[in-house]
Motif scaffolding. Sequence first.
Motif, short mmCIF file in Angstrom:
data_model
loop_
_atom_site.label_atom_id
_atom_site.label_comp_id
_atom_site.label_asym_id
_atom_site.label_seq_id
_atom_site.Cartn_x
_atom_site.Cartn_y
_atom_site.Cartn_z
N ASP A 68 0.81 -1.22 0.00
CA ASP A 68 0.00 0.00 0.00
C ASP A 68 0.85 1.27 0.00
OD1 ASP A 68 -2.56 -0.87 -0.32
OD2 ASP A 68 -3.09 -0.80 1.81
N SER A 74 -5.87 5.19 -4.15
CA SER A 74 -6.24 6.61 -4.09
C SER A 74 -7.56 6.79 -3.34
CB SER A 74 -6.33 7.20 -5.50
OG SER A 74 -7.32 6.54 -6.24
N TRP A 75 -8.16 5.67 -2.88
CA TRP A 75 -9.42 5.77 -2.13
C TRP A 75 -9.19 5.96 -0.63
CZ3 TRP A 75 -9.16 1.42 0.91
CH2 TRP A 75 -8.56 0.28 0.37
N ARG A 76 -7.93 6.12 -0.22
CA ARG A 76 -7.70 6.52 1.16
C ARG A 76 -6.40 7.29 1.26
NH1 ARG A 76 -6.51 0.81 4.22
NH2 ARG A 76 -4.34 0.60 3.62
N ARG A 77 -6.21 7.96 2.41
CA ARG A 77 -5.01 8.78 2.59
C ARG A 77 -3.76 7.93 2.47
NH1 ARG A 77 -4.86 13.71 5.92
NH2 ARG A 77 -2.80 13.06 6.61
N ASP A 101 -11.92 2.45 -9.34
CA ASP A 101 -11.11 2.99 -8.25
C ASP A 101 -10.01 2.00 -7.85
OD1 ASP A 101 -12.51 1.05 -6.88
OD2 ASP A 101 -13.03 2.34 -5.19
#
Lengths: 153, 153, 153
Positions: A68, A74-77, A101
Amino acid sequence: MKAHTVYKTINTKERREFVRITEDVAAAVREAGVQEGMVLVSAMHITAGVWVNDDEPGIQTDALEWLDKLAPPSWRRPANEVARGLLPEGGDYRHHRLGEDNGDAHLKNLLVHHQVVVPITGGKLDLGPWQEVFYMEFDGQRPKRLIIKVLGD
Amino acid sequence: MKAHTVYKTINTKERREFVRITEDVAAAVREAGVQEGMVLVSAMHITAGVWVNDDEPGIQTDALEWLDKLAPPSWRRPANEVARGLLPEGGDYRHHRLGEDNGDAHLKNLLVHHQVVVPITGGKLDLGPWQEVFYMEFDGQRPKRLIIKVLGD
Amino acid sequence: MKAHTVYKTINTKERREFVRITEDVAAAVREAGVQEGMVLVSAMHITAGVWVNDDEPGIQTDALEWLDKLAPPSWRRPANEVARGLLPEGGDYRHHRLGEDNGDAHLKNLLVHHQVVVPITGGKLDLGPWQEVFYMEFDGQRPKRLIIKVLGD
């Protein structure tokens, strides 16, 4: 030469998940009746991988945290500044213009590789003492297929 | 179909080392008497890889320095801030809770991949002009096994 | 067992390029007359890879931008501080002492892997719905070879 093909459908509860499939591969080899040969284990989707490693939960958590960072969703910080720097310029994957996504999952597929070949000797998977075969799902929660193809005599 | 299996034990002097094995693979093919087929070269351990590339020391030093940034050992200072950011949160691998210190070697195994398949044509390894087969050890100084499995006619 | 070998020469216009080769692989399988087997698709050079993924230009642009961060060319400015940190110490690859400038392409070859094995079932490539086979050139503009080796019955 004998050939035997098994398709396995995997539908993970989590978006990302390690699924141990050594036993499925061994069963396909037994069904094939092959004593000497090879078995190809290959994801049929492009957002998953196949990895041979230890069945040790620490390694799996380490590996997913690290993937990660290297190929950040790009769906989380992003986890930190290194992960942020490995996101695409502009912060989102071009692939997402199509409504997806899962751009990071395609890159994880590249890193992990989507397949392995396991040797068959004396009718059994010829793996080392800690080698287990894992399907690595990076965009699950829907049915996805894996092919197990046994070839040999 | 002919099958021939060779197990090779490798015990490197250094913790991490490139070992050229092209000649071992070629010898296994000759012993098998296979003219047309494939040979699988696969590490039987989970902290090593197999890479086909040039036998050029600069490439090997470049590759190991770079792998140590991408998948940093926790037994020494990270090379720079990027390597530090790619270490696990907290600075150490979860896998090390079991007393190991080779968490990075499992991730290097993922990046390099543990196996290759070399084509056999006219009784010989059908490699390109600069292709040599290397066993890449990331946690050596102990005996580890490699399988070379030849299949064909 | 049948064996059939095809060598394909690829000379890309751009230094780096994705070349779709699914149709070449399928043609080799048809020529071989193999119903059940495997086909190995392997770059014969050490600065290229083979990847099975979607034929979607966004993914390809994402992947190349990202590979240029993970394994940065030294012939142009690194994309950002993360890419700069992944360049060799001193800023240039040791491999370049020999007059080359493709050190990054050897590392991209490691990440992508130089080969895949595609299963053959009922005389056809047994790929998933979005799987296409790509040759990924990282140092082109000159003739380079790929081997397609079909084995089976």
